[in-house]
Design a protein around this motif. Structure first.
Motif, PDB file in Angstrom:
ATOM      1  N   THR A  49      36.215  33.498  36.260  1.00 39.18           N
ATOM      2  CA  THR A  49      35.928  34.652  35.426  1.00 39.18           C
ATOM      3  C   THR A  49      35.963  34.324  33.934  1.00 39.18           C
ATOM      4  OG1 THR A  49      36.610  36.928  34.932  1.00 39.18           O
ATOM      5  CG2 THR A  49      38.358  35.356  35.397  1.00 39.18           C
ATOM      6  N   THR A  50      35.220  35.124  33.148  1.00 38.31           N
ATOM      7  CA  THR A  50      35.285  35.040  31.690  1.00 38.31           C
ATOM      8  C   THR A  50      36.250  36.071  31.123  1.00 38.31           C
ATOM      9  OG1 THR A  50      33.461  36.621  31.362  1.00 38.31           O
ATOM     10  CG2 THR A  50      32.884  34.282  31.593  1.00 38.31           C
ATOM     11  N   ASN A  51      36.934  36.799  31.987  1.00 38.40           N
ATOM     12  CA  ASN A  51      37.921  37.787  31.558  1.00 38.40           C
ATOM     13  C   ASN A  51      38.876  37.151  30.546  1.00 38.40           C
ATOM     14  OD1 ASN A  51      40.392  39.426  31.563  1.00 38.40           O
ATOM     15  ND2 ASN A  51      39.503  40.482  33.315  1.00 38.40           N
ATOM     16  N   THR A  74      30.861  49.413  30.924  1.00 39.85           N
ATOM     17  CA  THR A  74      30.788  48.675  32.188  1.00 39.85           C
ATOM     18  C   THR A  74      29.383  48.591  32.753  1.00 39.85           C
ATOM     19  OG1 THR A  74      31.245  50.665  33.480  1.00 39.85           O
ATOM     20  CG2 THR A  74      33.148  49.374  32.746  1.00 39.85           C
ATOM     21  N   SER A 102      28.689  49.050  36.547  1.00 39.16           N
ATOM     22  CA  SER A 102      29.252  48.135  37.545  1.00 39.16           C
ATOM     23  C   SER A 102      30.568  48.684  38.085  1.00 39.16           C
ATOM     24  CB  SER A 102      29.468  46.753  36.939  1.00 39.16           C
ATOM     25  OG  SER A 102      28.240  46.158  36.584  1.00 39.16           O
ATOM     26  N   SER A 132      27.689  50.378  24.817  1.00 45.62           N
ATOM     27  CA  SER A 132      27.695  48.917  24.725  1.00 45.62           C
ATOM     28  C   SER A 132      29.113  48.484  24.352  1.00 45.62           C
ATOM     29  CB  SER A 132      26.712  48.440  23.658  1.00 45.62           C
ATOM     30  OG  SER A 132      27.177  48.799  22.364  1.00 45.62           O
ATOM     31  N   HIS A 183      33.454  44.451  29.424  1.00 47.95           N
ATOM     32  CA  HIS A 183      32.309  43.557  29.628  1.00 47.95           C
ATOM     33  C   HIS A 183      32.507  42.714  30.888  1.00 47.95           C
ATOM     34  CE1 HIS A 183      28.962  40.897  28.822  1.00 47.95           C
ATOM     35  NE2 HIS A 183      29.771  39.858  28.908  1.00 47.95           N
ATOM     36  N   SER A 184      33.750  42.307  31.134  1.00 47.89           N
ATOM     37  CA  SER A 184      34.047  41.547  32.339  1.00 47.89           C
ATOM     38  C   SER A 184      33.738  42.368  33.589  1.00 47.89           C
ATOM     39  CB  SER A 184      35.526  41.119  32.334  1.00 47.89           C
ATOM     40  OG  SER A 184      35.812  40.240  33.395  1.00 47.89           O
ATOM     41  N   ALA A 212      31.464  44.757  33.606  1.00 52.04           N
ATOM     42  CA  ALA A 212      30.014  44.929  33.592  1.00 52.04           C
ATOM     43  C   ALA A 212      29.286  43.775  34.266  1.00 52.04           C
ATOM     44  CB  ALA A 212      29.519  45.091  32.154  1.00 52.04           C
ATOM     45  N   ILE A 213      29.834  42.577  34.168  1.00 48.69           N
ATOM     46  CA  ILE A 213      29.166  41.419  34.778  1.00 48.69           C
ATOM     47  C   ILE A 213      29.754  41.080  36.153  1.00 48.69           C
ATOM     48  CG2 ILE A 213      28.415  40.495  32.570  1.00 48.69           C
ATOM     49  CD1 ILE A 213      30.685  38.503  32.632  1.00 48.69           C
ATOM     50  N   GLY A 214      30.495  42.016  36.716  1.00 46.39           N
ATOM     51  CA  GLY A 214      30.922  41.907  38.109  1.00 46.39           C
ATOM     52  C   GLY A 214      32.180  41.117  38.366  1.00 46.39           C
ATOM     53  N   GLU A 215      32.941  40.810  37.310  1.00 45.63           N
ATOM     54  CA  GLU A 215      34.083  39.922  37.494  1.00 45.63           C
ATOM     55  C   GLU A 215      35.342  40.620  37.998  1.00 45.63           C
ATOM     56  OE1 GLU A 215      32.991  36.439  34.260  1.00 45.63           O
ATOM     57  OE2 GLU A 215      34.303  38.083  33.635  1.00 45.63           O
TER      58      GLU A 215
END
Length: 285
Positions: free
Chosen positions: A113-115, A164, A167, A225, A251-252, A254-257
């Motif tokens: 993850t990029t979290n 999000t 997501s 955003s 954002h994490s 939002a990208i499914g993490e």
């Protein structure tokens, strides 16, 4: 000597773990609560739990805290930037004490993850893997309480702000994660294990709908955003750094993490995870 020990035992998760250990029939004499402030653990002591004083920041206190313990739950620290050193000190003390299994509360998808919370968890997992200890990693997803604790704000403003992108987040209650920790501590398991933990996923639209249904007060989700969310949070008083951090967490999502298809949590606890509706009802009550 106690069989089980829990670090951070007066925290919200630690208390639940010890309470659930007792509720499952583990004798109080078999449990040690490792705490920074013993006076805050008076209720645990009154139930017969052994209280051991130690802090992550003072490694000299840790060997005595884990002495004689067979299974140790290391609840991750809450001080960003210091967690790896703190966790390493506990891991080293556990190794010296001959702990049979160390259970660590990590974060969902820690290795990919990029979290922004993940790097210290990933680094701790690497320290644990290199330690030679037998371990279980519980990669906890988001707590449902991250949202239900904000119920007064949602009801006051009529709005849930997020970034999000529609997501989902596989949140579960703190009690569910505590039950998983109890299972990991008490079950017989060969070798090391890593579990990806999360509850039934929901979107922020579904969160708003559930809050509306349970409370009778209309609450809507407004998706922004990440930059817009950070700006909105600054406008209500958060400093720029904290606002940006919260937006990065969304954002994490939002990208499914922070969503998972894994059923590890329900399998570990032997039941379905707590529905969002029930968690909101409990928070409302």
């Amino acid at each position: 000597m106690p069989t089980y020990a829990v670090t951070g035992a007066t925290g919200r998760l630690g208390r639940l773990v010890i309470g659930q250990l007792l509720d499952t029939g583990v004798p109080a004499a078999d449990i040690a609560a490792i705490v920074r402030s013993p006076e805050k653990a008076a209720d645990l002591a009154a139930r017969g739990v052994e209280i051991r004083k130690a802090t992550y920041d003072d490694p000299s206190t840790l060997p005595g805290a884990v002495a004689g313990v067979r299974r140790l739950l290391l609840i991750s620290g809450d001080t960003p930037g210091q967690r790896v050193a703190q966790h390493t000190a506990v891991i080293e003390a556990a190794k010296l004490a001959g702990v049979e299994r160390l259970v660590y509360t990590s974060i969902l998808k820690a290795d990919t993850t990029t979290n922004p919370l993940a790097p210290e968890h990933k680094a701790t997992e690497e320290v644990l893997a290199a330690s030679g200890l037998t371990y279980t990693v519980l990669r906890n997803g988001w707590y449902t309480e991250n949202y239900t604790d904000q119920l007064p704000q949602y009801l006051g403003s009529g709005t849930i702000l997020g970034a999000t992108g529609g997501s989902k987040v596989s949140a579960a209650t703190r009690a569910d994660y505590a039950a998983a920790a109890v299972a990991a501590l008490t079950r017989e398991e060969d070798g090391n294990a890593v579990y990806e933990l999360g509850g039934t996923a929901f979107t922020f639209d579904e969160l708003a709908e559930t809050v509306t249904e349970v409370t009778g007060t209309t609450v809507v989700h407004r998706d922004l955003s990440a930059a817009e969310l950070a700006s909105a949070l600054e406008n209500v008083g958060l400093d720029a750094g904290t606002a940006g951090f919260v937006a990065a967490l969304d954002h994490s999502i939002a990208i499914g993490e922070l969503a998972t298809d894994s059923d590890d949590l329900s399998r570990l606890i032997g039941r379905p995870t707590t529905p969002l509706r029930d968690a909101v009802r409990a928070a409302r009550a």
